[in-house]
Enzyme design. Structure first.
Site, PDB file in Angstrom:
ATOM      1  N   LYS A 236       4.667  14.457  -4.380  1.00 57.45           N
ATOM      2  CA  LYS A 236       3.228  14.724  -4.418  1.00 57.45           C
ATOM      3  C   LYS A 236       3.021  15.995  -5.237  1.00 57.45           C
ATOM      4  O   LYS A 236       3.849  16.913  -5.188  1.00 57.45           O
ATOM      5  CB  LYS A 236       2.721  14.905  -2.980  1.00 57.45           C
TER       6      LYS A 236
ATOM      7  N   SER B   9      -4.894  12.085   1.453  1.00 59.37           N
ATOM      8  CA  SER B   9      -4.817  12.731   0.164  1.00 59.37           C
ATOM      9  C   SER B   9      -3.610  12.314  -0.675  1.00 59.37           C
ATOM     10  O   SER B   9      -3.611  12.533  -1.878  1.00 59.37           O
ATOM     11  CB  SER B   9      -4.794  14.247   0.357  1.00 59.37           C
TER      12      SER B   9
ATOM     13  N   SER C 218      -3.151  12.190   5.964  1.00 60.90           N
ATOM     14  CA  SER C 218      -3.022  12.002   4.513  1.00 60.90           C
ATOM     15  C   SER C 218      -1.810  11.212   4.048  1.00 60.90           C
ATOM     16  O   SER C 218      -1.700  10.894   2.867  1.00 60.90           O
ATOM     17  CB  SER C 218      -3.011  13.357   3.805  1.00 60.90           C
TER      18      SER C 218
END
Ligand SMILES: [Mg+2]
Ligand SMILES: [Zn+2]
Lengths: 97, 475, 474
Positions: free
Chosen positions: C63, C138, C162
């Protein structure tokens, strides 16, 4: 709780070192009103004699780092991301002491 | 009107650790800019703090020496504000749970011992150092993250002099503990003075100002004196005192406005979520306290018990490096007073504090002890001692020096008696002068004997023999 | 394909180049990648490594919050658009040590602050099952890269849900272990006391294997756990006999979609037939209504402080003004999106000294009550379970959610209970609802990661849904 209006949010944003457009400030105001309604859901909950929970796990640790030099960044790495630098210093506009 | 000065002092003191409070980068000692940092000190995204054990140990020592209650559960908080010298946009400090609370130190004043209460002692991290050049500010993050303790006194101090004594004493304690090097000029110990006036007899505090960035003990006294005059004049002329931060200008001999306090800043303190509270091991805690180095008060008492007067003892402990030297020296000699005299004069004259501290000298303390013993036993004269000392400074041994300088003491009675007789025979007039009450004559005769013996006559025995000889020749 | 099979059945060169090629190929449609990392240097380092490394030559993505030395790490923000990490996150080191080949950084909501992946500086990430729908956030980029089979594992972070929500929307496994199990050092934070690092994988055993690599005490993260790392993948047996599963009735009650409810009911029946002991549990409803505001206040208060370092003085994109202050303001104004500003302002409001007791500390107190309540229900069961979302991923332009509705407050936000408590939590695929994936979420007691993974593995065996790859290119 402090009352907030659009102007207040703009001032608060500046304290956080950014600016809000009129639209952004209005948007926050709207969301804030939703949050305030949601906050009322919290009011229903009796928190008398409840300690705030800061960490997921609260058992204290005993770890302390030994005072041994381990990780120093080479100056090249330190300044690699510097937006402005001179003679090994980071540079900004003059600030008063 | 009569005003009373009310003073509270905040001291920021850099701890003598190898690494930063929350990172393993080295604490900078005059290093090139930005060479003693890592990603943590620079507040890079994703970094987390890791608490320095030695910083905690030194803080515990300071707490104990300042008679504070120690909180064994260490917690930290964030103090939020934006500034170019603050990499993370918050300082990690101990707002809600200082490691030390409710301490005090006693200071000597003209009216006896005074108890100055210490409100709190907390750990935190230092900011970066900024240099102003033209229309730019240059930032060196080497200092960022250096471990600090902040020591906050209660407003118990009542005069510039007391303030000075307080800081001096506190600094001395911290230096003795080895917690800090205490160098105000270099910023490793920094004082902020809160000062206000109130009418004598009233309880309520007046409006206070804060004087920042005082870089010497003497400037503390001067700055407070100047600020008291300034505030008194304002009060006398019915002008308001504005709450503000000021600095002392050494040239103009007055305090100068830095910034007004426009409503206090909201630092939005909240507990630091990245540092789970750390419970100090009670065994470790006890061992720190049990092994506390000797504090200046104790050392002063020890010196006086050993026979020094209060003045000499006080002078010695003012300078820890010198006092440490003295302690080494009195392991070699029991002539304590002589040793103190030599330390306070010749040692101080020949060595800087830094040299003493780093033991950066060739002088052997054992040899100096031998010399002081000889001097004490009056085997050598003070004059000879000075000459010997010059050689000892070079690292030479006492006995070798005595030999090399040909300083063999003549203590043989028969030799000395003959010498005294010879000199008396050669100086009839001096004998008459002596008996006529001219004391100078005795000194002259001694001098002649010393000259004849090339300074090697034992002064004590010679003096005795000379007096006997003179009595015999009383006209 | 699971990671072990991938390693055995392909060459390093092939699996890495396949991943890189596919990542490029799906980029147009999904917009999942923020930066590509040229893998040749890592491949060279791999030569000196043992082939027994658990991720030997396995392509993965991080990420865009995870620092990797000499690579771009933007946090999917504008202000860090030019940021080149000077250091490795602890997990980056661990992954490199395990032989993983990091091929890029995936898109996310800026600094992980969002649930849609629509606030990423590089734009929204599309859902491979319907490109007009959101990936969820997210960690949306990581989710869709695993869902489309680009990589078998991607790192995510989870502050509210997330990882677990996008996993549900993308028919894959999303797992966040116990707080402190994986070091957060080097991972750009959202809210420190709620942030977890975790993984997306195609199957439960790969998630367990990933945890073996990522977990462990790290002195750089003072909140990191000392507990020994277990052989989580070996402990995945999948035998559900006697396993006590508590269904969170409040969540079921607040879901409207009958298909979701139906499938969940069917799943429960199947689990029961495999010996699981299913019961219904109830959390305090008032507390559940308070999840979202509690989360929002704590998370944003911590976030506003966490991101005060972004002043464009030492790093970041600088917009110069006349004064230092002005430069800071211009840079932050230009580098923060609208949603970020909103959250920082509200977080900062919560921290005002005059508000703290009523807002921030109140939320922290409610957090404690929530955690006590979760703990209470977990006293009697091994895991608690509910659908990970009420239905499939919303459309990009869907603004219909009533933010005060029970469905929104409870069904769409209950998974934060595992962030409040730090308990391990996992989402595994349940099935397709109206043509879109929906997952089921399980949460166990603190440090019961192995048990949680074992039960999740049992559910995976029951549903038969694993290693599903959704192709988006022909
Ligand atoms: Mg202070
Ligand atoms: Zn301070």
């Amino acid at each position: 709780m402090k009352e907030m209006d659009v102007k207040g949010f703009k001032a608060l944003a500046l304290q956080c070192r950014f600016e809000l457009s009129d639209e952004e400030a209005q948007d926050i105001k709207n969301e804030f009103d939703v949050l305030i309604s949601q906050m009322r859901l919290l009011d229903k909950i009796d928190t008398e004699n409840v300690e705030p929970m800061v960490y997921p796990f609260e058992e204290p640790t005993s770890f302390l780092r030994e005072d041994v030099v381990e990780n120093v960044l080479p100056i090249k790495e330190v300044l690699k991301n510097a937006p402005k630098e001179k003679n090994g210093f980071f540079v900004t506009q003059k600030v008063v002491g | 009107m009569n005003y009373e000065t009310v003073i509270g002092i905040e001291i920021h003191c850099e701890l003598k650790t190898k690494t930063k409070m929350f990172s393993s980068a080295p604490v900078s000692v005059n290093s090139q800019p930005n060479t003693c940092v890592n990603e943590i000190d620079l507040g890079h995204p994703g970094t987390l703090p890791s608490l320095n054990k030695e910083a905690v140990r030194l803080s515990v020592m300071a707490c104990h020496a300042l008679n504070c209650e120690i909180d064994p559960l260490i917690k930290f908080d964030r103090k939020n504000y934006y500034y170019s010298d603050l990499p993370k946009g918050f300082q990690i400090t101990q707002q809600f749970h200082p490691i030390g609370r409710n301490g005090y130190i006693d200071i000597p004043t003209d009216n006896g011992i005074k108890h100055i209460r210490i409100n709190r002692l907390h750990m935190e991290e230092d900011t970066a150092k900024q240099y102003h050049s033209g229309d730019e500010t240059w930032i060196d993050f080497n200092r960022a993250g250096t471990p600090l303790v902040e020591i906050v006194s209660e407003a118990d101090i009542r005069s510039a002099h007391e303030a000075m004594i307080y800081v001096e004493k506190l600094r001395n304690i911290l230096v003795y503990l080895g917690v800090t090097d205490g160098k105000m000029e270099e910023g490793s110990l920094r004082c902020d003075i809160n000062i206000s006036l109130r009418e004598v007899g009233t309880e309520e505090f007046g409006v206070k100002t804060e004087i920042k960035n005082l870089n010497s003990i003497s400037n503390i006294e001067k700055a407070i004196q100047a600020e008291v005059i300034r505030q008194t004049e304002l009060l006398e002329s019915n002008q308001p005192i504005e709450q503000a931060t000021r600095r002392y200008d050494d040239v103009q001999k007055t305090t100068i406005l830095m910034r007004k306090k426009e409503g206090s800043v909201d630092y939005k303190y909240f507990p630091e979520p990245n540092i789970t509270p750390v419970l100090m091991d009670p065994v470790w805690l006890k061992s720190i306290i049990d092994n506390l180095p000797e504090l200046p008060d104790h050392r002063e008492k020890r010196y006086m018990d050993a026979g020094l007067n209060a003045y000499d003892a006080g002078q010695l402990i003012q300078n820890k490096a010198l006092s440490d030297f003295f302690d080494e020296l009195i392991k070699e000699t029991s002539y304590v007073k002589l040793a103190a005299n030599w330390c306070l004069s010749d040692i101080l004259a020949n060595f800087s504090t830094k040299q003493l501290h780093e033991k950066a000298y060739s002088l052997k303390i054992k040899e100096m002890g031998n010399m002081i013993n000889a001097l004490g036993k009056q085997e050598i004269s003070s004059k000879q001692a000075k000459d010997i000392f010059v050689e000892l400074l070079k690292g030479h041994d006492y006995h070798a020096t005595v030999k090399a300088l040909n300083i063999e003491q003549v203590s043989d009675q028969s030799v000395l008696v003959q010498m005294v007789e010879d000199i008396l025979n050669e100086n009839e007039q001096s004998i008459i002068d002596y008996h006529n009450g001219k004391d100078r004559a005795l000194g002259f005769l001694m001098g002649q004997i010393m000259k004849k013996s090339k300074g090697q006559a034992n002064p004590v025995i010679t003096n005795q023999l000379l007096l006997e000889g003179l009595m015999k020749r009383k006209p | 394909m699971d990671i072990k099979t991938l390693i055995q059945s392909t060459s390093v060169e092939k699996r890495v180049s396949d991943a890189v090629n596919k990542a490029h190929a799906v980029q147009d449609k999904l917009n999942a990648m923020v930066s590509f990392i040229e893998p040749s240097e890592q491949l060279k380092t791999l030569e000196s490594k043992s082939k027994d490394c658990p991720f030997y030559g396995v392509p993965i993505v991080l990420k865009d919050l995870v620092n990797m030395k000499d690579t771009r790490t933007t946090g999917s923000s504008g202000i860090l658009d030019n940021y080149i990490s000077p250091y490795d996150a602890t997990i980056t080191k661990k992954l490199k040590d395990a032989g993983a080949i990091i091929i890029g950084k995936s898109s996310c909501d800026t600094f992980g602050m969002g649930g849609t992946n629509m606030t990423a500086w590089t734009g929204p990430v599309a859902n491979p099952y319907d490109l007009s729908r959101m990936s969820g956030g997210s960690s949306g980029g990581s989710a869709v890269l695993v869902a489309t089979g680009v990589v078998p594992m991607a790192i995510g972070t989870d502050t509210g849900d997330s990882i677990r929500k996008p996993a549900s929307f993308n028919h894959i496994v999303g797992f966040k272990p116990t707080y402190g199990r994986i070091s957060r050092y080097g991972v750009i934070p959202y809210a420190s006391s709620l942030d977890h690092v975790g993984v997306f994988t195609g199957n439960v055993k790969d998630a367990a294997l990933s945890l073996e690599v990522l977990a462990g005490r790290d002195d750089h993260d003072m909140t990191s756990s000392y507990l020994p790392v277990e052989k989580y993948s070996d402990l995945c047996i999948g035998d559900l006999k006697g396993k006590r599963i508590g269904i969170i009735q409040n969540v079921i009650d607040s879901i409207h979609n009958p298909e979701t409810l139906n499938q969940f009911k069917e799943l429960c029946q199947k689990l029961e037939s495999r010996g699981a002991v299913i019961s219904s549990i109830r959390l305090n409803e008032d507390l559940m209504h308070a999840f979202l505001p509690t989360y929002y206040i704590i998370a944003n208060a911590e976030a506003t402080a966490n991101h005060s370092n972004l002043d464009s003085l030492r790093f970041g994109v600088l917009k110069e003004g006349q004064t230092m202050d002005e430069s800071m303001i211009l840079s932050r104004t230009a580098g923060f999106g609208k949603l970020l500003k909103k959250r920082f302002v509200i977080g900062s409001y919560a921290l005002f000294t005059e508000n703290q007791e009523e807002v921030f500390r109140k939320a922290q107190k409610v957090r404690r009550l929530i955690v006590e309540d979760v703990k209470r229900v977990l006293d009697n069961v091994d895991v608690i379970m509910a659908p990970a979302s009420g239905q499939g991923a919303p459309k990009f332009d869907d603004a219909s959610a009533d933010q005060l509705s029970k469905e929104y407050l409870i069904a769409e936000n209950y998974m934060a209970l595992a962030n409040f408590s730090g308990y391990p939590s996992i989402t595994v695929p349940m099935g397709m609802v109206d043509g879109l994936p929906v997952g089921v979420n399980l949460t166990a007691y603190a440090h019961h990661d192995a048990k949680l993974l074992d039960i999740a593995y049992g559910i995976e065996k029951t549903t038969g849904i694993f290693n599903v790859i959704k192709e988006v290119t022909q």
